[in-house]
Design a protein around this motif. Sequence first.
Motif, mmCIF file in Angstrom:
data_model
loop_
_atom_site.group_PDB
_atom_site.id
_atom_site.type_symbol
_atom_site.label_atom_id
_atom_site.label_comp_id
_atom_site.label_asym_id
_atom_site.label_seq_id
_atom_site.Cartn_x
_atom_site.Cartn_y
_atom_site.Cartn_z
ATOM 1 N N UNK A 72 0.868 -1.158 -0.165
ATOM 2 C CA UNK A 72 0.090 -0.150 0.039
ATOM 3 C C UNK A 72 0.898 1.151 -0.078
ATOM 4 N N UNK A 73 0.482 2.208 -0.723
ATOM 5 C CA UNK A 73 1.241 3.444 -0.964
ATOM 6 C C UNK A 73 1.431 4.322 0.356
ATOM 7 N N UNK A 74 2.459 4.497 0.655
ATOM 8 C CA UNK A 74 2.663 5.470 1.977
ATOM 9 C C UNK A 74 2.277 6.761 1.764
ATOM 10 N N UNK A 75 1.637 7.215 2.710
ATOM 11 C CA UNK A 75 0.701 8.578 2.817
ATOM 12 C C UNK A 75 1.967 9.709 2.824
ATOM 13 N N UNK A 76 1.851 10.669 2.211
ATOM 14 C CA UNK A 76 2.871 11.627 2.329
ATOM 15 C C UNK A 76 1.822 13.124 2.555
ATOM 16 N N UNK A 77 2.263 14.039 3.272
ATOM 17 C CA UNK A 77 1.825 15.592 3.445
ATOM 18 C C UNK A 77 2.386 16.235 2.409
ATOM 19 N N UNK A 78 1.428 17.038 1.790
ATOM 20 C CA UNK A 78 1.947 18.077 0.854
ATOM 21 C C UNK A 78 1.476 19.470 1.380
ATOM 22 N N UNK A 79 2.288 20.321 1.690
ATOM 23 C CA UNK A 79 1.929 21.687 1.989
ATOM 24 C C UNK A 79 1.958 22.549 0.946
ATOM 25 N N UNK A 80 0.771 23.524 0.862
ATOM 26 C CA UNK A 80 0.625 24.193 -0.442
ATOM 27 C C UNK A 80 0.601 25.459 0.101
ATOM 28 N N UNK A 81 1.530 26.607 -0.605
ATOM 29 C CA UNK A 81 1.537 28.143 -0.264
ATOM 30 C C UNK A 81 1.093 28.696 -1.271
ATOM 31 N N UNK A 82 -0.157 29.474 -1.124
ATOM 32 C CA UNK A 82 -0.955 29.910 -2.243
ATOM 33 C C UNK A 82 -0.263 31.307 -2.977
ATOM 34 N N UNK A 83 -1.030 31.936 -3.932
ATOM 35 C CA UNK A 83 -0.629 33.052 -4.401
ATOM 36 C C UNK A 83 -1.136 34.206 -3.653
ATOM 37 N N UNK A 84 -0.974 35.459 -4.514
ATOM 38 C CA UNK A 84 -1.218 36.544 -3.794
ATOM 39 C C UNK A 84 -2.706 36.580 -2.914
ATOM 40 N N UNK A 85 -3.650 35.814 -3.114
ATOM 41 C CA UNK A 85 -4.979 35.944 -2.451
ATOM 42 C C UNK A 85 -4.778 35.318 -0.993
ATOM 43 N N UNK A 86 -3.658 34.489 -0.839
ATOM 44 C CA UNK A 86 -3.345 33.881 0.427
ATOM 45 C C UNK A 86 -4.446 32.753 0.753
ATOM 46 N N UNK A 87 -4.917 32.094 0.002
ATOM 47 C CA UNK A 87 -6.148 31.222 0.378
ATOM 48 C C UNK A 87 -6.125 30.096 -0.416
ATOM 49 N N UNK A 88 -7.026 29.087 -0.007
ATOM 50 C CA UNK A 88 -7.207 27.849 -0.827
ATOM 51 C C UNK A 88 -8.047 28.255 -1.909
ATOM 52 N N UNK A 89 -8.683 29.167 -2.275
ATOM 53 C CA UNK A 89 -9.705 29.450 -3.313
ATOM 54 C C UNK A 89 -9.208 28.982 -4.825
ATOM 55 N N UNK A 90 -8.066 29.215 -5.292
ATOM 56 C CA UNK A 90 -7.476 28.906 -6.561
ATOM 57 C C UNK A 90 -6.637 27.600 -6.230
ATOM 58 N N UNK A 91 -6.454 26.856 -5.349
ATOM 59 C CA UNK A 91 -5.831 25.728 -5.257
ATOM 60 C C UNK A 91 -6.829 24.481 -5.097
ATOM 61 N N UNK A 92 -8.118 24.689 -4.825
ATOM 62 C CA UNK A 92 -9.074 23.679 -4.747
ATOM 63 C C UNK A 92 -9.237 22.655 -5.872
ATOM 64 N N UNK A 93 -9.001 23.002 -7.246
ATOM 65 C CA UNK A 93 -9.125 21.870 -8.323
ATOM 66 C C UNK A 93 -7.965 21.199 -8.312
ATOM 67 N N UNK A 94 -6.662 21.618 -7.794
ATOM 68 C CA UNK A 94 -5.488 20.879 -7.641
ATOM 69 C C UNK A 94 -5.679 19.885 -6.400
ATOM 70 N N UNK A 95 -5.994 20.328 -5.317
ATOM 71 C CA UNK A 95 -6.213 19.395 -4.431
ATOM 72 C C UNK A 95 -7.138 18.525 -4.429
ATOM 73 N N UNK A 96 -8.176 18.390 -5.215
ATOM 74 C CA UNK A 96 -9.305 17.615 -5.680
ATOM 75 C C UNK A 96 -8.644 16.616 -6.576
ATOM 76 N N UNK A 97 -7.705 16.900 -7.383
ATOM 77 C CA UNK A 97 -7.011 16.198 -8.584
ATOM 78 C C UNK A 97 -6.025 15.234 -7.712
ATOM 79 N N UNK A 98 -5.573 15.609 -6.712
ATOM 80 C CA UNK A 98 -4.631 14.472 -5.929
ATOM 81 C C UNK A 98 -5.088 13.340 -5.363
ATOM 82 N N UNK A 99 -4.070 12.197 -5.535
ATOM 83 C CA UNK A 99 -4.750 11.077 -5.088
ATOM 84 C C UNK A 99 -4.764 11.003 -3.735
#
Length: 250
Positions: free
Chosen positions: A1-28
């Motif tokens: 079974x694949x080992x879980x990893x933590x992926x820390x995301x630092x956003x752009x100027x907006x400073x929030x997850x708003x523009x990162x949600x599609x990427x988050x949803x696409x991650x395994x």
Amino acid sequence: MRTHVTFVLLPGLDGSASFLRPLIDALPAWITPRVIDYPREGAQDYNTLLRHALAQTADLDAYWLLGSSFGGPLALRLAATDAARVCGVVLSTTFVRMPQPQRAKWAPFASAPVIGALRTARRLPVWFGRRPSDPFRIAKAQTWRHVSSRELAARIRTVMHEDARAHLGALRMPLLCLAATADTVVPAHNLDDIVALRPDAEIATLPGSHMALFHQAGQAAQHIVRFIEKTDGEVFDRTLRAHRPTCPGA
């Protein structure tokens, strides 16, 4: 079974997850994302944000790191400061110094009223050209409601005085750069700056504009997954490994 990893995301100027949600949803499922929202009050310079990011990751034994646009120089600072825990870095549509140096002279005019007017001008095409249910329109609306022009102006002034080349040059962990083919916000010469200091960096291109991480999230996720899986299978330098915890899956 694949080992879980933590992926820390630092956003752009907006400073929030708003523009990162599609990427988050696409991650395994084996990648656990953690978005570091930037503080709403106080200074917005990179050294202040670095202290904030360190506090928000203090509980992690090891993690992978992404810096998107404005978050790129912050990711470099965090990786250089926290090298013992950072397994690898992804830089997306970002820069190591002022991405459009010809605009540095406008730094004194980067005020809340000016940025507010520019936000309105850029908002109108989205409102009139996209359906209310459009994901990008929804993300724009979220940033409009939750991110002030004062915050954006402060971060823009930070960018205009930035030079993170020393931080990039100090990094020894694996590096992936995601670049957009039609990015007019962070033009192509910014990638040249990065490659000049890290010629071993892996480069992947996404079609479209500066917002390619949002609009091409599926492709971006594929590149990121391949990068993590490939790096997990490599043998790190013995000296480096002796001074850092083993990254999950390595």
